[in-house]
Design a protein around this motif. Structure first.
Motif, PDB file in Angstrom:
ATOM      1  N   GLU A  29       0.622  -1.330   0.117  1.00 58.26           N
ATOM      2  CA  GLU A  29       0.203  -0.353  -0.352  1.00 58.26           C
ATOM      3  C   GLU A  29       0.667   1.387  -0.073  1.00 58.26           C
ATOM      4  O   GLU A  29       0.402   2.358  -0.614  1.00 58.26           O
ATOM      5  N   ALA A  30       1.871   1.249   0.801  1.00 57.58           N
ATOM      6  CA  ALA A  30       2.699   2.777   0.764  1.00 57.58           C
ATOM      7  C   ALA A  30       3.587   2.694  -0.642  1.00 57.58           C
ATOM      8  O   ALA A  30       3.261   3.897  -1.052  1.00 57.58           O
ATOM      9  N   ARG A  31       3.993   1.611  -1.292  1.00 58.07           N
ATOM     10  CA  ARG A  31       4.723   1.793  -2.478  1.00 58.07           C
ATOM     11  C   ARG A  31       3.463   1.682  -3.695  1.00 58.07           C
ATOM     12  O   ARG A  31       3.781   3.067  -4.399  1.00 58.07           O
ATOM     13  N   LEU A  32       2.597   1.944  -3.227  1.00 58.07           N
ATOM     14  CA  LEU A  32       1.233   2.228  -4.450  1.00 58.07           C
ATOM     15  C   LEU A  32       0.572   3.976  -3.816  1.00 58.07           C
ATOM     16  O   LEU A  32       0.702   4.800  -5.162  1.00 58.07           O
ATOM     17  N   TRP A  33       0.986   3.903  -2.938  1.00 58.75           N
ATOM     18  CA  TRP A  33       0.130   5.699  -2.196  1.00 58.75           C
ATOM     19  C   TRP A  33       1.424   6.440  -2.632  1.00 58.75           C
ATOM     20  O   TRP A  33       1.280   8.054  -3.276  1.00 58.75           O
ATOM     21  N   ALA A  34       2.822   6.339  -2.946  1.00 62.64           N
ATOM     22  CA  ALA A  34       3.992   6.921  -2.917  1.00 62.64           C
ATOM     23  C   ALA A  34       3.422   7.497  -4.568  1.00 62.64           C
ATOM     24  O   ALA A  34       3.963   8.594  -4.744  1.00 62.64           O
ATOM     25  N   VAL A  35       2.704   6.173  -5.658  1.00 60.96           N
ATOM     26  CA  VAL A  35       2.330   7.049  -6.633  1.00 60.96           C
ATOM     27  C   VAL A  35       1.213   7.891  -6.962  1.00 60.96           C
ATOM     28  O   VAL A  35       0.657   7.925  -8.264  1.00 60.96           O
ATOM     29  N   LEU A  36       0.417   7.708  -6.167  1.00 58.68           N
ATOM     30  CA  LEU A  36      -0.932   7.958  -6.688  1.00 58.68           C
ATOM     31  C   LEU A  36      -1.161   8.981  -5.978  1.00 58.68           C
ATOM     32  O   LEU A  36      -2.167   9.963  -5.936  1.00 58.68           O
ATOM     33  N   LYS A  37      -0.301   9.207  -4.152  1.00 56.10           N
ATOM     34  CA  LYS A  37      -0.550  10.671  -4.056  1.00 56.10           C
ATOM     35  C   LYS A  37      -0.180  12.142  -4.610  1.00 56.10           C
ATOM     36  O   LYS A  37       0.313  11.516  -5.144  1.00 56.10           O
ATOM     37  N   ASN A  38      -0.477  13.400  -3.758  1.00 48.58           N
ATOM     38  CA  ASN A  38      -0.577  14.315  -4.390  1.00 48.58           C
ATOM     39  C   ASN A  38      -0.656  14.701  -6.389  1.00 48.58           C
ATOM     40  O   ASN A  38       0.142  14.850  -6.603  1.00 48.58           O
ATOM     41  N   LYS A  39      -1.801  14.129  -6.790  1.00 55.58           N
ATOM     42  CA  LYS A  39      -2.195  13.805  -7.767  1.00 55.58           C
ATOM     43  C   LYS A  39      -1.357  13.943  -8.729  1.00 55.58           C
ATOM     44  O   LYS A  39      -1.179  13.686 -10.137  1.00 55.58           O
ATOM     45  N   GLN A  40      -0.482  12.472  -9.060  1.00 56.05           N
ATOM     46  CA  GLN A  40       0.580  12.498  -9.950  1.00 56.05           C
ATOM     47  C   GLN A  40       0.239  11.171 -10.889  1.00 56.05           C
ATOM     48  O   GLN A  40       0.430  11.783 -11.497  1.00 56.05           O
ATOM     49  N   LEU A  41      -1.051  10.740 -10.904  1.00 51.66           N
ATOM     50  CA  LEU A  41      -1.390   9.913 -11.614  1.00 51.66           C
ATOM     51  C   LEU A  41      -2.113  10.359 -12.609  1.00 51.66           C
ATOM     52  O   LEU A  41      -3.648  10.317 -11.642  1.00 51.66           O
ATOM     53  N   GLU A  42      -2.383  10.838 -13.937  1.00 47.61           N
ATOM     54  CA  GLU A  42      -3.469  11.894 -15.023  1.00 47.61           C
ATOM     55  C   GLU A  42      -3.843  13.200 -13.968  1.00 47.61           C
ATOM     56  O   GLU A  42      -5.063  13.149 -14.110  1.00 47.61           O
ATOM     57  N   GLY A  43      -3.020  13.482 -13.084  1.00 45.22           N
ATOM     58  CA  GLY A  43      -3.712  14.416 -11.927  1.00 45.22           C
ATOM     59  C   GLY A  43      -4.651  14.061 -11.259  1.00 45.22           C
ATOM     60  O   GLY A  43      -5.921  14.583 -11.195  1.00 45.22           O
ATOM     61  N   LEU A  44      -4.999  12.884 -10.992  1.00 46.06           N
ATOM     62  CA  LEU A  44      -6.156  12.606  -9.986  1.00 46.06           C
ATOM     63  C   LEU A  44      -6.104  12.320  -8.593  1.00 46.06           C
ATOM     64  O   LEU A  44      -5.128  11.923  -8.175  1.00 46.06           O
ATOM     65  N   ARG A  45      -7.344  12.951  -7.784  1.00 45.70           N
ATOM     66  CA  ARG A  45      -6.661  12.459  -6.534  1.00 45.70           C
ATOM     67  C   ARG A  45      -7.241  11.692  -6.258  1.00 45.70           C
ATOM     68  O   ARG A  45      -8.881  11.048  -6.248  1.00 45.70           O
ATOM     69  N   PHE A  46      -6.161  10.749  -5.290  1.00 43.88           N
ATOM     70  CA  PHE A  46      -7.073  10.024  -4.734  1.00 43.88           C
ATOM     71  C   PHE A  46      -6.668   9.748  -3.212  1.00 43.88           C
ATOM     72  O   PHE A  46      -6.387  11.161  -2.885  1.00 43.88           O
TER      73      PHE A  46
END
Length: 123
Positions: A29-46
């Protein structure tokens, strides 16, 4: 005021548990969160460890109602529960993607490609 409004029928206990889980992510989860947080994936907020009803979603993107679950070995023994949970979330209009811990750790680029593909097809 927020303390009077529950998120999709959550309880105080579920919300407190979600808060604790946010501070204790699994390595995957920490590994995935590191690349999802702060809108890093296509500007999407997770959001991480987001409470909905009796459930706590590992990751949730409100813009496209996408749920991303990262499943450990226990999920091999609770397939019926997970299927019922996914069906209930679908009733709320959510799309659920599931990835094993091992897949997140060993094949993160492909996991992100699949999340991106599904998120963009929804939004």
């Amino acid at each position: 005021m927020k303390h009077n409004q529950r998120i999709r029928g959550t309880s105080t206990e579920i919300e407190q548990t979600a808060k604790k889980l946010r501070n204790n992510l699994t390595p995957a989860e920490a590994r995935l969160w590191a690349v999802l947080k702060n809108k890093q994936l296509e500007g999407l907020r997770f959001r991480r460890q987001h409470p909905v009803g009796d459930f706590i979603l590992d990751f949730y993107c409100p813009a496209c109602k996408l749920v991303v679950e990262v499943d450990g070995e226990i999920h091999d023994r609770q397939k019926e529960y997970d299927a019922a949970r996914t069906a209930k979330l679908a009733e709320y209009g959510y799309k659920v993607l599931r990835f094993s811990n091992q897949r997140v750790i060993n094949d993160l680029p492909q996991v992100l490609a699949e999340i991106r593909r599904v998120a963009l097809s929804i939004s």
